[in-house]
Design an enzyme around this catalytic site. Structure first.
Site, PDB file in Angstrom:
ATOM      1  NE  ARG A  65      -4.102  -1.230   0.400  1.00  0.00           N
ATOM      2  CZ  ARG A  65      -5.665  -0.449   1.167  1.00  0.00           C
ATOM      3  NH1 ARG A  65      -5.619   0.364   1.679  1.00  0.00           N
ATOM      4  NH2 ARG A  65      -6.219  -1.570   1.326  1.00  0.00           N
ATOM      5  CG  HIS A 105      -5.892  -1.083  -6.635  1.00  0.00           C
ATOM      6  ND1 HIS A 105      -4.748  -1.397  -5.755  1.00  0.00           N
ATOM      7  CD2 HIS A 105      -6.296   0.071  -5.971  1.00  0.00           C
ATOM      8  CE1 HIS A 105      -4.125  -0.448  -4.447  1.00  0.00           C
ATOM      9  NE2 HIS A 105      -5.507   0.301  -4.319  1.00  0.00           N
ATOM     10  CE1 TYR A 149     -20.183  15.732 -15.842  1.00  0.00           C
ATOM     11  CE2 TYR A 149     -19.570  15.115 -13.716  1.00  0.00           C
ATOM     12  CZ  TYR A 149     -20.862  15.567 -14.431  1.00  0.00           C
ATOM     13  OH  TYR A 149     -21.968  15.624 -14.272  1.00  0.00           O
TER      14      TYR A 149
END
Length: 937
Positions: free
Chosen positions: A114, A160, A204
């Site tokens: 991580r 992931h 977007y």
């Protein structure tokens, strides 16, 4: 509630009654006595040993319930259930050990998978998976942008399995040019701003890999790195990327793991590659040598790193502390007000919060010098414009800004990265070593892959050439064969070909039988044989591998290098105004109308004798520059006024202005009375009791007083010398025992006497007669005449000369003196005097503000009674008013003490010397012939 839980809860009604659970615990504990992992205090001497303490904190009920779990424990065992063999599974679980094991597993997961980057490619797993997923999906620089939501879906669906927002936020950062020194994602749309604005939703925005990211992925398909299964073992992902440039240093990294954190600053790509090449050429290179190529971090937002010690510490030990300041520029407006323009801010500082903090400080009256703050951001920059009030000193305001806002921040460097899956704090050399080691492996594995491919292709081509050499027989064998396998076997048997070669011959098209195609095959085979020989040479020569790495790094540098953005300066100490000011010699001018300013000596270019000078000050009509002096920015400035008072400031507290600016009214800096002006200044860092100041007035009075009496600050000033009503103070000098005092009058006379002729007096005294002058004549100045020096004098019309002080006879204090220049109407009255050396430079200024900077050695050395030569061409109606010295020669080393008279002599003469025990000073010479004072009877 599960069945197992129900069974346990019903034990009170079972056959064993309430003793069933403790008996079961007893049995379990007895079986665990030989277990090395059981805590020392598990057993008890009580009859109810089953009720003993477990780690001294676990109660019986807690322990009982901890054994009811479906997860096997590393420190427990499975036993048959206590409730009549109903299938209940009981597992022992000692909470201390269970929590320790679980937390360690969680910690290692966070550390390895991580929060920490790999030293080889500088990427955390999520970054690596984003880049790999985009590459696999074809979102490359030569393809159109794709919706970010599509990329995020690919990443979380394939590699992931975490939150989509976390993945999207990571991808957004990879695309932000103010976060990444070399962005790895090419974003299209709103990807946030340096003001802290968030990116638009992933539905977007659009994105694709940036060109630089392809260098991290280059050669991935050539088996250069190991792959591992993804989370559901349906796909494979790379354990590390080939990373053809040192991404860990170039883009840096930050992350908080468990019990450790990393914070690696970004660096300039070209400089990092240069340092890597140095390491490739010389593995034993020192950190100092590496810092010549890689001087320090280079943040994408620019700014200034204060000092190199923190950088050196970080590079040598992996840990260091940097101080980063915003890039601020002080601009002077037309109305005399200054403006601070912040063009670059420290790395990772939220610009909008910075503006809000500035507003809070202004509202809270912590920045009374600031009148307004503007947001000057546009497509050209992110300027923050801070308007100052008229009397504000910009350097003081900057000091407050650095102290109270994020215009100055600290950056704690911790170069922590994974080395073979283990977190390690790395020095710069170690970081580059492991990166080079990775690149060597990449090159070797790539070469092996390419060698295998080349040998495989050459093998096929060799078979084709055999077939072409025997084409008629090959065709006959193929035509006479019933099946492909029969043809293959016959060809193999006849020509000794392999199965791959025969397959290629059988699949060969008829057009390959032409002579041109045969030539192509032979040419390709020859090229392949050369490549094979080269590949084998690479695999057998480590030096060649390092040379290949260096060449490919330099190619990347050529493509993607950009200029350094972050400047590195000398270190700043704790917040002190003085520490913000560079120590340099400043020219300070005061006009007749009372305007003062300072600017660097280097502003005025040097000229030869007789030069016309350059415009030094733009003045109003009827105003002219009356005083000029030079001093270091870090000196205490003792301002002595014509009224006999002394005021204390530091040079940096004086307003700095451009060469053409008029300056700031001195009444805004010093509480001067009406008609009071500044006549002399002394620069010093301390006030020793055994050193003295010598005062001189226009009527010829002198006084010697210990410096320690002036080590006080008072807003209204201190009395420096008592004066008669019509007398004025003209000069103050620091004097040592045995030195000679030289005084010159406007009538062209000079007198030299020993300083011992004037006894030491208190601060509030008048003094004694130093030089007798006739009515209408005034003393121009007083200097300390040291052996080997010369007296320089200049008239109003710019005619001057220098004469060795040895030519002047020594008199007793109070005489009229001897002539030092022949006075004529053409040359005007004597205007100024200075004691000079050959290595000195003179700054001469006229009433109109014209300044000439000329070396002393360019002025003729003449006798006492000569007329002099033209030193400065004064225009019609203009006249010379002041002279100051700027030493142009090599700086002399500052003595360690100030007890010896010789030290004081040298210090008074060298305004460039250090202030640690020495003095930097310049006297002010005044010409007020129209206001001649009466001589004291």
């Amino acid at each position: 509630m599960t069945d197992e839980t129900q069974d346990f809860d019903s034990t009170d009604e079972s056959e064993g009654g309430e003793n069933a659970l403790p008996e079961d615990l007893d049995r379990l504990l007895e079986r665990a006595e030989d277990d090395d992992d059981v805590l020392d205090n598990t057993e008890s001497d009580d009859a109810d040993s089953g009720r003993g303490e477990i780690g001294s904190v676990v109660s019986e009920e807690m322990m009982a319930r901890s054994m009811i779990t479906d997860m096997p424990s590393a420190h427990g065992e499975i036993v048959e259930g206590a409730n009549g063999g109903n299938g209940t599974i009981v597992r022992t679980a000692y909470l201390g050990k269970e929590m320790q094991t679980s937390f360690l597993e969680y910690s290692m997961s966070v550390i390895v998978a991580r929060a920490l980057p790999d030293v080889r490619d500088g990427l955390k797993p999520v970054h690596r998976r984003i880049l790999y997923a985009m590459n696999e999906s074809g979102y490359t620089p030569n393809r159109p942008h794709m919706k970010s939501a599509r990329t995020v879906g690919d990443v979380i669906g394939k590699y992931h399995p975490h939150g989509d927002l976390a993945v999207y936020d990571t991808m957004v950062r990879l695309a932000q040019p103010f976060s990444m020194r070399v962005p790895l994602v090419d974003g299209h749309g709103n990807f946030g701003s340096i003001d802290g604005d968030g990116a638009a939703a992933m539905r977007y925005t659009e994105s694709r890999l940036d060109k630089a990211a392809m260098e991290l992925l280059r050669d991935l398909e050539k088996e250069t790195v190991d792959f591992q299964p993804n989370y559901d073992e349906s796909l494979e992902e790379p354990k590390v990327l080939p990373a053809r440039f040192p991404n860990l240093l170039v883009n840096g990294s930050s992350g908080i793991a468990v019990g450790m954190a990393t914070n690696i600053p970004p660096h300039n790509l070209g400089e990092t590659i240069d340092a890597t090449c140095l390491m490739l050429d010389n593995p034993d290179v020192t950190t100092e040598e590496l810092m010549k190529a890689l001087p320090g971090p280079d943040f994408p937002t620019g700014g200034i790193i204060m000092g190199r010690k923190g950088i050196l510490d970080a590079y040598e030990t992996g840990r260091g502390s940097l101080t980063i300041r915003a890039k601020c520029e002080v601009k002077e407006g037309k109305n005399g007000r200054s403006t601070i323009v912040v063009s670059e801010i420290p790395y990772q500082v939220n610009r909008q919060r910075l503006l809000e903090k500035l507003g809070e400080l202004i509202r809270d009256k912590k920045l009374p010098e600031v009148s307004n703050v503007h947001d000057g951001a546009d497509r050209h920059g992110i300027d923050i414009i801070i308007d100052l009030k008229q009397n504000a000193i910009p350097q003081v305001v900057l000091n407050k800004l650095f102290k109270h806002t994020q215009l100055q921040v600290g950056f704690g460097v911790i170069t922590l990265a994974l080395v073979d899956g283990v977190p390690r704090v790395l020095s710069l050399k170690e970081t580059l070593h492991y990166y080079i080691q990775h690149q060597q492996e990449v090159i070797v594995r790539r070469t092996r892959y390419e060698l295998a491919k080349a040998e495989e292709r050459a093998h096929i081509l060799e078979g084709l050439i055999v077939a072409l050499d025997n084409i008629d027989e090959v065709i006959s064998i193929i035509r006479s064969s019933q099946t492909d396998s029969e043809a293959s076997e016959r060809l193999t048997e006849r020509f000794g070909l392999t199965k791959k070669q025969t397959d290629a011959i059988l699949e060969m098209r008829l057009r390959r039988l032409t002579g041109l195609e045969r030539n192509k095959i032979e040419t390709e085979l020859n090229e392949l044989l050369e490549k094979i020989a080269y590949y084998k040479r690479v695999l057998g020569d480590e030096a060649l591998v390092r040379e290949i790495i260096k060449e490919e790094l330099l190619e990347i540098k050529k493509k993607y290098n950009s200029p350094r953005r972050t400047r590195i300066t000398e270190a700043a100490k704790d917040f002190d105004v003085e520490d913000l000011i560079a120590e340099e010699d400043m020219v300070v001018t005061v006009t007749k109308a009372g305007y003062v300013k300072r600017l660097p000596v280097s502003t005025y270019r040097q000229q030869k004798r007789g030069g016309k000078g350059m415009q030094g000050v733009n003045l109003k009509d009827s105003d002219f520059v009356e005083h000029l002096f030079i001093a270091s920015t870090h000196a205490y400035m003792l301002f002595f006024s014509t009224a006999g008072k002394v005021y204390r400031l530091k040079v940096y507290e004086l307003p700095e202005a451009s060469r053409h600016a008029r300056g700031t009214a001195i009444v805004n800096l010093l509480p001067l009375s009406k008609g009071e002006t500044i006549s002399a200044v002394i620069a010093t860092k301390d006030f020793p009791e055994d050193e003295y100041l010598m005062f001189a007035t226009s009527h010829g009075m002198v006084k010697k007083t210990s410096m320690s009496l002036y080590d006080r600050t008072r807003r209204d000033g201190l009395i420096a010398i008592n004066l008669k009503d019509d007398d004025t103070l003209i000069s103050v000098k620091r004097v040592a025992q045995g030195e000679k005092v030289m005084m010159v009058s406007s009538a062209g006379k000079a007198i030299m006497w020993d300083e011992g002729e004037a006894r030491a007096m208190g601060r509030d005294t008048m003094g004694v007669r130093g030089m007798t002058v006739a009515p209408g004549v005034r003393v121009l100045g007083m200097e300390i005449a040291k052996p080997g020096t010369e007296l320089f004098v200049i008239t109003e019309k710019g005619f001057g000369k220098r004469t060795p002080v040895a030519e002047y006879p020594e008199h007793h204090r109070g005489g009229q003196g001897v002539f030092t220049i022949t006075m004529t109407e053409k040359k005007g009255l004597l205007s100024a005097m200075k004691i000079v050396r050959d290595t000195d430079e003179l700054m001469i200024i006229s009433e109109e503000g014209v300044v000439v900077r000329t070396p002393v050695k360019g002025i003729s050395q003449l006798g006492r009674s000569t007329q002099g030569v033209c030193v400065m061409k004064a225009c019609e109606g203009d006249k010379v008013t002041a002279v100051a010295i700027s030493t142009a020669g090599k700086k002399r080393k500052a003595p360690k003490t100030v007890d010896e008279p010789e030290t004081i002599v040298d210090a008074q003469d060298d305004i460039h010397s250090s202030l640690d025990g020495e003095i930097s000073e310049a006297d002010i010479d005044i010409d007020d012939d129209d206001e001649g004072d009466e001589d004291e009877e």
